[in-house]
Every structure is written in structure tokens, then in C-alpha cells.
Design a protein around this motif. Structure first.
Motif, PDB file in Angstrom:
ATOM      1  N   PHE A   1       5.851  17.686   6.484  1.00 38.62           N
ATOM      2  CA  PHE A   1       6.063  17.612   5.047  1.00 38.62           C
ATOM      3  C   PHE A   1       5.616  18.948   4.463  1.00 38.62           C
ATOM      4  CE2 PHE A   1       1.894  15.962   6.080  1.00 38.62           C
ATOM      5  CZ  PHE A   1       1.035  16.513   5.141  1.00 38.62           C
ATOM      6  N   SER A   2       5.622  19.082   3.168  1.00 38.26           N
ATOM      7  CA  SER A   2       5.185  20.336   2.551  1.00 38.26           C
ATOM      8  C   SER A   2       3.816  20.127   1.919  1.00 38.26           C
ATOM      9  CB  SER A   2       6.221  20.829   1.529  1.00 38.26           C
ATOM     10  OG  SER A   2       6.514  19.813   0.584  1.00 38.26           O
ATOM     11  N   ASN A   3       3.757  19.980   0.585  1.00 41.56           N
ATOM     12  CA  ASN A   3       2.464  19.781  -0.068  1.00 41.56           C
ATOM     13  C   ASN A   3       1.937  18.361   0.070  1.00 41.56           C
ATOM     14  OD1 ASN A   3       4.054  21.956  -1.847  1.00 41.56           O
ATOM     15  ND2 ASN A   3       1.868  22.412  -1.915  1.00 41.56           N
ATOM     16  N   GLN A   4       2.852  17.390   0.010  1.00 43.33           N
ATOM     17  CA  GLN A   4       2.397  16.004   0.009  1.00 43.33           C
ATOM     18  C   GLN A   4       3.506  15.093   0.509  1.00 43.33           C
ATOM     19  OE1 GLN A   4       1.666  13.246  -3.651  1.00 43.33           O
ATOM     20  NE2 GLN A   4      -0.280  14.318  -3.303  1.00 43.33           N
ATOM     21  N   GLU A   5       3.106  13.987   1.126  1.00 45.05           N
ATOM     22  CA  GLU A   5       4.047  12.958   1.553  1.00 45.05           C
ATOM     23  C   GLU A   5       3.469  11.598   1.193  1.00 45.05           C
ATOM     24  OE1 GLU A   5       6.953  12.821   5.119  1.00 45.05           O
ATOM     25  OE2 GLU A   5       4.998  12.233   5.918  1.00 45.05           O
ATOM     26  N   GLN A   6       4.314  10.702   0.664  1.00 49.52           N
ATOM     27  CA  GLN A   6       3.906   9.349   0.322  1.00 49.52           C
ATOM     28  C   GLN A   6       4.794   8.353   1.041  1.00 49.52           C
ATOM     29  OE1 GLN A   6       3.380   8.482  -3.840  1.00 49.52           O
ATOM     30  NE2 GLN A   6       2.705  10.573  -4.333  1.00 49.52           N
ATOM     31  N   LYS A   7       4.176   7.349   1.672  1.00 52.19           N
ATOM     32  CA  LYS A   7       4.939   6.296   2.334  1.00 52.19           C
ATOM     33  C   LYS A   7       4.300   4.952   2.026  1.00 52.19           C
ATOM     34  CE  LYS A   7       6.964   9.045   6.035  1.00 52.19           C
ATOM     35  NZ  LYS A   7       7.179   9.202   7.493  1.00 52.19           N
ATOM     36  N   GLN A   8       5.149   3.959   1.883  1.00 55.32           N
ATOM     37  CA  GLN A   8       4.697   2.635   1.453  1.00 55.32           C
ATOM     38  C   GLN A   8       4.907   1.606   2.557  1.00 55.32           C
ATOM     39  OE1 GLN A   8       6.659   0.074  -1.853  1.00 55.32           O
ATOM     40  NE2 GLN A   8       5.131   1.312  -2.925  1.00 55.32           N
ATOM     41  N   PHE A   9       3.990   0.639   2.632  1.00 56.01           N
ATOM     42  CA  PHE A   9       4.151  -0.489   3.551  1.00 56.01           C
ATOM     43  C   PHE A   9       3.504  -1.719   2.933  1.00 56.01           C
ATOM     44  CE2 PHE A   9       0.190   1.585   4.712  1.00 56.01           C
ATOM     45  CZ  PHE A   9      -0.705   0.544   4.919  1.00 56.01           C
ATOM     46  N   THR A  10       3.936  -2.874   3.404  1.00 56.68           N
ATOM     47  CA  THR A  10       3.432  -4.142   2.889  1.00 56.68           C
ATOM     48  C   THR A  10       2.839  -4.944   4.025  1.00 56.68           C
ATOM     49  OG1 THR A  10       5.095  -4.186   1.142  1.00 56.68           O
ATOM     50  CG2 THR A  10       4.022  -6.268   1.671  1.00 56.68           C
ATOM     51  N   LEU A  11       1.670  -5.509   3.808  1.00 55.08           N
ATOM     52  CA  LEU A  11       1.036  -6.379   4.789  1.00 55.08           C
ATOM     53  C   LEU A  11       1.223  -7.818   4.333  1.00 55.08           C
ATOM     54  CD1 LEU A  11      -2.300  -4.443   5.446  1.00 55.08           C
ATOM     55  CD2 LEU A  11      -0.192  -4.388   6.775  1.00 55.08           C
ATOM     56  N   GLY A  12       1.695  -8.655   5.268  1.00 58.16           N
ATOM     57  CA  GLY A  12       1.926 -10.057   4.933  1.00 58.16           C
ATOM     58  C   GLY A  12       1.833 -10.905   6.175  1.00 58.16           C
TER      59      GLY A  12
ATOM     60  N   TYR B   1       0.832  -1.201   0.000  1.00 57.16           N
ATOM     61  CA  TYR B   1       0.000   0.000   0.000  1.00 57.16           C
ATOM     62  C   TYR B   1       0.870   1.256   0.000  1.00 57.16           C
ATOM     63  CZ  TYR B   1      -3.829  -3.122   1.273  1.00 57.16           C
ATOM     64  OH  TYR B   1      -4.765  -4.130   1.280  1.00 57.16           O
ATOM     65  N   THR B   2       0.329   2.306  -0.587  1.00 59.70           N
ATOM     66  CA  THR B   2       0.949   3.626  -0.540  1.00 59.70           C
ATOM     67  C   THR B   2      -0.002   4.581   0.168  1.00 59.70           C
ATOM     68  OG1 THR B   2       2.120   3.250  -2.623  1.00 59.70           O
ATOM     69  CG2 THR B   2       1.932   5.527  -1.874  1.00 59.70           C
ATOM     70  N   PHE B   3       0.466   5.137   1.272  1.00 60.21           N
ATOM     71  CA  PHE B   3      -0.314   6.136   2.007  1.00 60.21           C
ATOM     72  C   PHE B   3       0.125   7.520   1.527  1.00 60.21           C
ATOM     73  CE2 PHE B   3      -0.832   9.124   5.550  1.00 60.21           C
ATOM     74  CZ  PHE B   3      -2.185   8.975   5.810  1.00 60.21           C
ATOM     75  N   ILE B   4      -0.839   8.323   1.094  1.00 57.98           N
ATOM     76  CA  ILE B   4      -0.567   9.653   0.546  1.00 57.98           C
ATOM     77  C   ILE B   4      -1.335  10.679   1.365  1.00 57.98           C
ATOM     78  CG2 ILE B   4      -0.625  11.115  -1.515  1.00 57.98           C
ATOM     79  CD1 ILE B   4      -0.949   8.478  -3.133  1.00 57.98           C
ATOM     80  N   ILE B   5      -0.635  11.612   1.970  1.00 52.74           N
ATOM     81  CA  ILE B   5      -1.283  12.686   2.725  1.00 52.74           C
ATOM     82  C   ILE B   5      -0.906  14.018   2.092  1.00 52.74           C
ATOM     83  CG2 ILE B   5       0.582  12.794   4.451  1.00 52.74           C
ATOM     84  CD1 ILE B   5      -1.661  13.499   6.515  1.00 52.74           C
ATOM     85  N   SER B   6      -1.872  14.912   1.962  1.00 50.02           N
ATOM     86  CA  SER B   6      -1.671  16.185   1.272  1.00 50.02           C
ATOM     87  C   SER B   6      -2.116  17.349   2.139  1.00 50.02           C
ATOM     88  CB  SER B   6      -2.463  16.208  -0.044  1.00 50.02           C
ATOM     89  OG  SER B   6      -2.100  15.133  -0.882  1.00 50.02           O
ATOM     90  N   ASP B   7      -1.445  18.469   1.965  1.00 45.24           N
ATOM     91  CA  ASP B   7      -1.828  19.726   2.606  1.00 45.24           C
ATOM     92  C   ASP B   7      -1.932  20.789   1.510  1.00 45.24           C
ATOM     93  OD1 ASP B   7      -1.912  21.364   5.360  1.00 45.24           O
ATOM     94  OD2 ASP B   7      -0.784  22.516   3.874  1.00 45.24           O
ATOM     95  N   SER B   8      -3.123  21.315   1.291  1.00 49.10           N
ATOM     96  CA  SER B   8      -3.351  22.208   0.165  1.00 49.10           C
ATOM     97  C   SER B   8      -2.575  23.513   0.282  1.00 49.10           C
ATOM     98  CB  SER B   8      -4.849  22.504   0.022  1.00 49.10           C
ATOM     99  OG  SER B   8      -5.362  23.132   1.194  1.00 49.10           O
ATOM    100  N   TYR B   9      -2.223  23.920   1.507  1.00 53.95           N
ATOM    101  CA  TYR B   9      -1.450  25.152   1.669  1.00 53.95           C
ATOM    102  C   TYR B   9       0.043  24.935   1.450  1.00 53.95           C
ATOM    103  CZ  TYR B   9      -0.239  29.780   3.447  1.00 53.95           C
ATOM    104  OH  TYR B   9       0.232  31.064   3.544  1.00 53.95           O
ATOM    105  N   GLY B  10       0.500  23.701   1.742  1.00 53.17           N
ATOM    106  CA  GLY B  10       1.893  23.378   1.471  1.00 53.17           C
ATOM    107  C   GLY B  10       2.819  23.409   2.659  1.00 53.17           C
TER     108      GLY B  10
END
Length: 546
Positions: A272-283, A236-245
Motif C-alpha cells: 500500500f502507500s500511506n495507509q490501507e483499511q480493510k474490514q471484516f465481521t466476526l459472527g 471491525y476496520t483494520f487500519i495500517i499506516s506507513d509514515s513514509y508512504g
């Protein structure tokens, strides 16, 4: 910078939440805050701007919702939440409510025809009850509710959750929700703490195929949200955004996010600034021993023990991405902050941190980097908990391996020098938090040692077990690199340490178990350089090997 966020309240503000119409009995109407209209709980009203109310579904004490009370006044006047009820002369009533403190810098005081007992503001992250037994002197209308008071450390904005005023009108409480459906896959807990401008925050969770499986937006300011996500095995990729940056931490509030599985952090952050993406795997759990392995990272070690397990762990964690020594400053800036003790965003220094009281020494990230120092508190630097002289100096990747390097007071770091860790009998130096340098006592070693406080002894032990495992292919050649290294290392690739060291590390490992501070740092190190400390994820590995 969000200039619009920099307003402050400079006058005493009176806030009164009163019942629209008086009730006809001592029962409080909408006492569990189930009914709302346009962000206002039915039968209650706010008549000032010092606090704001919003409906939340978590945390709740009763029913399906609670009131989130955002206290905004810099100095409290009448920050009251009240309701008028009718009582009968000579009758006794037990009034109570439940409150949930988030930061601990605001306290609540029960009001029953006058001000009564206080909540314990230091009891954060859980519900507590305030109760008062009242006997009416005559038949009359009285006011019942809460008043909020700021305490030391109040930053002008704090959330307190309120729920379940009693005795309440049962007609306003809906039936209990249906029992939750059991998740047959991975139950991942999502927690989001919003900053002062939550409307700018949104997030989504995508699977390996790029499909959005979960998302969220439209949040209230300075509020904690929790949600259980039932997720299949996948990446999975978790993506969090802040419209102001400017992210959600830390200039405009202490926002953060975290996804966990069985209390094991999968991803977390906030800066973070505008956006941050982090990945993890479930198994599947490959550790075979009760520890947490949400990613299948240790699957190849399943069923192993002894030095065969250690060698397989070496194979799993070797060949990490060496970022270089200079990059450690940015790791400290981003991840070595105090978000667990004072939660003041200063640099977390294990040689000056006081877990149970205010720190004597505080460092601002970046601005207080060493530099020269003359006394404790001058600046912080990068401490090799496993001294670099033991492996031959500035040799990579050991010299830049973040798993054994943490922020520390420069002066205290110099005092520690390259002495072994141990237990001190007679101290020649003691730091502000009680870390000691002096003669060893009771550990079958007679030299000078450095003793950290109990809170961090297990951290040190698991760091040393990591070093013995990560560098299994070269550690046997380190014994004669330095005199103190020779006192600690035994010249083998399997046991690695002298018997007195093994006994000490195992005892510290047991006495100071893995905590949230260590789990968060392990996850940060994994995201930073691509490998994990097995003994943080699976504490039981220590006994299986040593």
C-alpha cells in the motif's frame, strides 16, 4: 523511493558478542535472554554493526523473551554471538541452544571452544536445537556461542531468533508467566512482519462504533510479531499506516500483515502507500459442518444439504461486483505474487510454479504481461480455467470473474487452449513444472485433456464447483456452446457436470486439500469483487452437494 534505505555492506564485517565479565562456572549467564538494557541483553555486548540484537516476546523457546538477531552483512566474517565460561579439566558438558530461522538464507553454527555443528537453515518457522558434547582438556576459560553464515539467496538482511543457551544460570531466568486468560469470544491471531524501516509502521483496529480496541507501533526492523486478540462479535476496520508512504512490501523488505481466526484469513496485505483499511465481521458459524466461517457469510445455509444447499450458496455468492476484464491485471499485480513457495514476489503461475524446487520460469508483475509469445517464459496472461468458449465467449460477468481466472504463462495457456482438465496417459506437451497436455487415461473420457500438477488439482476442482454454483441460474444453457464444453457439462442446473467430471473433481478435491495459497486468494477475491468461493471456506460442502 527511500534512498536512505539503499545502503549495502561491501566489506567483510566482524561481529562479536562477548560477555562483559567472565563467568565463574560453565553456566551461561542470561542464557534465555530475559534481561535487557537499552536493546542489549545483559551480560552480552556487540562490538560491531554487522548484526543487531533486539528483545522479542514472540517467538520464544524459554521464559518470556528471546533475542532477535538481524544479520546484515553481505559477506560474513566474524558474525559471532559468544560468551566466556569457565570449565574444569576432565569434566564433560552438554552445550546447546535453540534457533528459529525466518527466511532460510542464513545458517547458524554452534561455537564451543571452536566451531561445531550447523543448524538446518531450510527448517524455517520453527525452533530447532543445536547440541555439542564437550570434554574439557584442562581447567580454563572457553568461548561458547554462535556464528552466522549467509547461504544462497541471502539478500543482505535476515532475522534469526535465538533462545535458551544451556547450561544456563538459573538465577537469570524469571518464573514462568501466569497461565493465559481464556478468551470467551473470538481469538483472532494477528501477525505482523516488519520491513527494513519498522519505525514508520503503525496500526489500529476499530469497532463498528469507531472506537479503537487495539493498536501497535514502535516495532523493530525485519521482525515477526504475533499477538492474540480477544474480540467480540462485531464489524471491525483494520487500519495500517506507513509514515513514509511506501507500505511495508516489497521495495524495502518483505513486510506483511495478517489477521486470522481458526486459520481462516480475515484480512491480509502489505502493499500500500500511506495507509490501507480493510474490514471484516466476526459472527457465528453458519456452515454446520466443520469449515471456517468467521464472518457469518454462510449463515443462511445452515442445516441444508444436497441441491438445496447449492441453491442457497448461489443466492449468497451471486450478484458480485464485476470489475471488468482489464482490472484483472491489477488484481494479479496486487495478489498473484509468490509469497508461499520461493517467496520472491514474482507472479505465481500455476503452469510453471515448482513447489519444491527453484522455478525455471519467473515473471515480473506488470513488466512481463503478454504480449506475444513463442516459447514458455516469454510472458504471462489471464487464464480462464473454465474456458470462456464454454459459456459463449466474452460474456459478463463470467468473462471477468476472478475466482476462475489466474495468471499463467501465455505459451502454456495457449497449449491448454479450451481442452478439459483431466489426467494424461500419453503427453504431447509438458511444461517446465510438469503440467501436461495429451490423451486422457483412466477417467472414462477419451479426448485430449490438460493435467495441472498435483499441488493445484484441488484448486481447479473447487473453482469448477464454484462456477457450477455461482452461475446455477444460467449454466444449464452452456452445454452446446462448444464441443469441449459439451464433453464436460451435462445440461442441468443441479449436477452441472458429466459423471466422469464429477468423479474426477471430487477425487482432486480430496487429494489436494485447501491450503494457505488458496485461502489467501479467496480472501483477496472477496475484497476485490465481493463474493467468496464456498468450497474453499467449507470443503465439506462438496460431499454435501455432489
Amino acid at each position: 523511493m527511500k534512498h536512505r534505505k539503499n545502503h549495502r555492506f561491501s566489506i567483510k564485517t566482524a561481529v562479536l558478542i562477548g560477555l562483559v565479565c567472565p563467568t565463574v562456572s560453565a553456566e551461561i549467564n542470561n542464557g534465555s535472554f530475559e534481561n535487557w538494557q537499552q536493546n542489549t541483553p545483559s551480560n552480552w555486548s556487540t562490538i560491531d554493526t554487522g548484526i543487531t540484537l533486539s528483545q522479542v516476546s514472540s517467538p520464544v523457546k524459554d521464559g518470556q523473551s528471546a533475542a532477535s538477531v538481524a544479520v546484515k552483512t553481505a559477506t560474513q566474517g566474524n558474525t559471532d554471538l559468544r560468551q566466556t565460561v569457565s570449565v574444569t579439566g576432565g569434566q564433560s558438558y552438554t552445550f546447546s541452544t535453540w534457533v528459529y530461522h525466518t527466511e532460510g538464507n542464513v545458517k547458524a553454527r554452534l561455537y564451543v571452544d571452536g566451531y561445531r555443528g550447523y543448524s538446518n537453515e531450510n527448517q524455517t518457522g520453527q525452533w530447532q536445537q543445536i547440541t555439542y558434547q564437550y570434554t574439557a582438556s584442562s581447567s580454563k576459560n572457553i568461548e561458547v556461542g554462535l556464528r552466522f553464515y549467509d547461504t544462497s539467496g541471502f539478500d543482505g538482511s535476515e532475522v534469526v531468533y535465538v533462545d535458551h543457551f544451556t547450561p544456563s544460570d538459573s538465577t537469570t531466568t524469571p518464573p514462568p508467566p501466569p497461565p493465559p486468560t481464556t478468551c470467551q469470544q473470538n481469538t483472532v491471531q494477528f501477525k505482523l512482519v516488519t520491513d527494513n524501516y519498522a519505525s514508520e509502521t503503525s496500526w489500529e483496529l476499530k469497532n463498528k462504533q469507531g472506537q479503537t480496541v487495539k493498536n501497535g507501533s514502535g516495532y523493530a526492523n525485519t521482525t515477526t510479531y504475533t499477538e492474540s486478540l480477544c474480540l467480540a462479535d462485531d464489524t471491525y476496520t483494520f487500519i495500517i499506516s506507513d509514515s513514509y508512504g511506501d507500505g511495508i512490501c516489497c521495495s524495502q523488505g518483505n513486510g506483511s500483515y495478517e489477521l486470522t481466526l481458526n486459520n481462516q484469513v480475515l484480512v491480509s496485505g502489505g502493499q500500500f502507500s500511506n495507509q490501507e483499511q480493510k474490514q471484516f465481521t466476526l459472527g457465528n458459524d453458519g456452515g454446520d459442518g466443520g469449515g471456517q466461517d468467521p464472518t457469518g457469510y454462510y449463515a443462511s445455509a445452515a442445516g441444508l444439504s444436497g441441491f438445496a444447499l447449492k441453491s442457497q450458496l448461489h443466492t449468497i455468492i451471486k450478484d458480485h461486483n464485476n470489475r471488468g476484464y482489464s482490472a484483472l491485471w491489477s488484481f494479479i499485480d496486487q495478489y498473484e505474487r509468490d509469497s508461499h513457495f520461493e517467496k520472491d514476489n514474482t507472479v505465481l503461475d500455476r503452469y510453471s510454479e515448482k513447489p519444491n524446487s527453484a522455478d525455471t520460469v519467473n515473471f515480473t508483475a506488470v513488466g512481463d504481461q503478454c504480449g506475444s509469445y513463442r516459447v514458455e517464459g516469454d510472458c504471462y496472461n489471464r487464464e480462464h480455467s473454465f474456458p470462456k468458449s464454454w459459456f459463449g465467449g466474452k460474456v459478463e460477468p463470467m468473462n471477468s470473474d476472478v475466482h476462475h481466472i489466474f495468471a499463467s504463462d501465455g505459451f502454456v495457456n495457449a497449449k491448454r487452449n479450451s481442452y478439459p482438465f483431466g489426467e494424461v496417459g500419453s503427453a504431447s506437451y509438458t511444461s517446465s513444472n510438469g503440467s501436461k497436455l495429451g490423451s486422457a487415461s483412466g477417467i472414462n473420457y477419451s479426448g485430449t485433456v490438460f493435467e495441472p500438477i498435483d499441488q493445484f488439482k484441488g484448486d481447479v476442482a473447487r473453482i469448477y464447483f464454484y462456477m457450477a454454483t455461482r452461475y446455477e441460474n444460467v449454466v444449464a444453457g452452456w452445454q452446446n456452446k462448444s464441443s469441449y464444453g459439451n464433453d464436460v457439462l451435462n445440461g442441468t442446473a443441479n449436477v452441472v457436470f458429466e459423471p466422469w467430471v464429477v468423479a474426477l473433481l471430487k477425487r482432486w478435491h480430496q487429494q489436494d486439500p485447501v491450503d494457505d495459497v488458496e485461502r489467501a486468494r479467496n480472501q483477496a477475491a472477496y475484497e476485490y469483487q465481493g463474493n467468496r468461493n464456498p468450497y474453499v471456506d467449507h470443503p465439506e460442502f462438496v460431499e454435501k452437494i455432489w
